[in-house]
Scaffold this active site. Structure first.
Site, short mmCIF file in Angstrom:
data_model
loop_
_atom_site.label_atom_id
_atom_site.label_comp_id
_atom_site.label_asym_id
_atom_site.label_seq_id
_atom_site.Cartn_x
_atom_site.Cartn_y
_atom_site.Cartn_z
CG HIS A 43 -1.84 -1.11 1.39
ND1 HIS A 43 -1.72 -2.05 2.37
CD2 HIS A 43 -2.93 -1.46 0.67
CE1 HIS A 43 -2.70 -2.93 2.27
NE2 HIS A 43 -3.46 -2.60 1.24
CE LYS A 90 -1.20 -10.24 -3.61
NZ LYS A 90 -2.41 -9.97 -2.90
CG LEU A 109 4.69 -7.19 0.97
CD1 LEU A 109 5.06 -5.80 1.50
CD2 LEU A 109 5.18 -8.26 1.95
P1 AMP Z 1 -6.42 -3.88 -0.46
O1 AMP Z 1 -6.25 -3.11 0.80
O2 AMP Z 1 -5.93 -5.29 -0.36
O3 AMP Z 1 -7.78 -3.75 -1.05
O4 AMP Z 1 -5.43 -3.22 -1.52
C1 AMP Z 1 -5.49 -1.85 -1.82
C2 AMP Z 1 -4.61 -1.57 -3.01
O5 AMP Z 1 -3.27 -1.95 -2.71
C3 AMP Z 1 -5.02 -2.36 -4.26
O6 AMP Z 1 -4.86 -1.53 -5.39
C4 AMP Z 1 -4.04 -3.49 -4.27
O7 AMP Z 1 -3.80 -4.01 -5.57
C5 AMP Z 1 -2.79 -2.81 -3.73
N1 AMP Z 1 -1.86 -3.80 -3.17
C6 AMP Z 1 -2.11 -4.74 -2.24
N2 AMP Z 1 -1.02 -5.50 -2.03
C7 AMP Z 1 -0.07 -5.03 -2.87
C8 AMP Z 1 1.28 -5.41 -3.15
N3 AMP Z 1 1.88 -6.42 -2.51
N4 AMP Z 1 1.96 -4.70 -4.07
C9 AMP Z 1 1.36 -3.67 -4.74
N5 AMP Z 1 0.11 -3.27 -4.52
C10 AMP Z 1 -0.61 -3.94 -3.61
#
Ligand code: AMP
Length: 274
Positions: A34, A146, A181
């Protein structure tokens, strides 16, 4: 940094901003993945808004909505240190009313892979992302590769609804061993995390095959599945083009190789863009 918990507070806080707005929607329990999105948004915009909202409509019956990790205080600290201007942490009733107008994922690309395994997930995801993009007045919005299918569908929504925002894809952040991650990694024991490395290893194996000239999708999948035997259960291995159409041969520069598998409690996803 202003913390906004209501739509009214968000609108008021936005009035203090000038220039371009970079927006990073998240479900919280923030990690380095994030943070990389937030840092990129910080570099490329005059102001940055981050949202933390565990969106109930994208969780299916029986999924981990209640157990989803919530770390509001730590998230606020991370955002403050990263130079975020507004942290938007709404309650569910700020975001939804009953009998809502709904947005649907496209009939084909919204119901393959993640959409097949989690029917309805992308409808809820698109619904909340549409709301958040509108609320943030973002110039640019940042999403991780991701969640590749999510990113593709959001890009399509913005295109299909002529929304005035630029979607910026961001690289996948991994730990030093290669594990992508994820907020859900906290559910895994050390032994499970070790086995979870099979996902990134299978993608590395696929990449090596492509580099050495093997472009046949079925041949690559067979080798990936061998590496993935270490996981508890493979849900899918897929090789598609950047618009999520299935491929028979890898097209360099237009291919995404994806994997979803269970290791212990969490269902993990990972992918590589070739
Ligand atoms: P989430 O909180 O899991 O809904 O993720 C929020 C944003 O962070 C989304 O755009 C995800 O694709 C991105 N994200 C989550 N994990 C990663 C990661 N390891 N590397 C890059 N972006 C990520």
């Amino acid at each position: 940094m202003i913390i906004a918990r209501t739509i009214a507070q968000l609108q008021e806080a936005k009035n203090t901003l000038n220039g371009s707005i970079g927006f990073v929607p998240t479900m919280g329990a923030l990690h380095q993945g994030h943070l990389s999105l937030i840092q990129q948004a910080r570099k490329e915009n005059d102001a940055v808004i981050v949202s933390v909202f565990v969106n109930p409509t994208q969780f299916l019956e029986g999924e981990d909505l209640d157990a989803y990790p919530r770390k509001e205080e730590a998230d606020a600290k991370i955002c403050e240190l990263a130079g975020v201007d507004i942290l938007f942490m709404p309650t569910i009733d700020q975001m939804y009313e009953s009998d809502e107008l709904c947005i649907g994922a496209p009939a084909v690309r919204g119901y393959i892979l993640e959409g097949e395994k989690r029917p309805g997930h992308f409808d809820g995801m698109l619904q909340v992302v549409m709301k958040l993009l509108n609320l943030s007045s973002a110039t640019r919005a940042y999403f991780g590769k991701k969640d590749a299918q999510q990113l593709a569908l959001i890009t399509q929504m913005v295109r299909n609804y002529f929304m005035d925002v630029q979607i910026v894809p961001c690289e996948i952040v991994r730990d030093e061993r290669g594990l992508a991650l994820s907020s859900r990694n906290v559910y895994m024991s050390e032994e499970e995390k070790e086995r979870a490395l099979a996902l990134s290893r299978s993608l590395k194996r696929a990449t090596k095959m492509v580099v050495s000239g093997e472009l046949d999708v079925e041949a690559i999948k067979i080798q990936m599945l061998k590496v993935l035997e270490e996981t508890d259960r493979v849900e899918y291995v897929a090789i598609v083009d950047r618009s999520f159409r299935p491929l028979k041969k890898v097209e360099i520069g237009n291919t995404i190789i994806l994997v979803a598998a269970w290791v212990g409690k969490p269902r993990l996803i990972d992918n590589i863009w070739i």
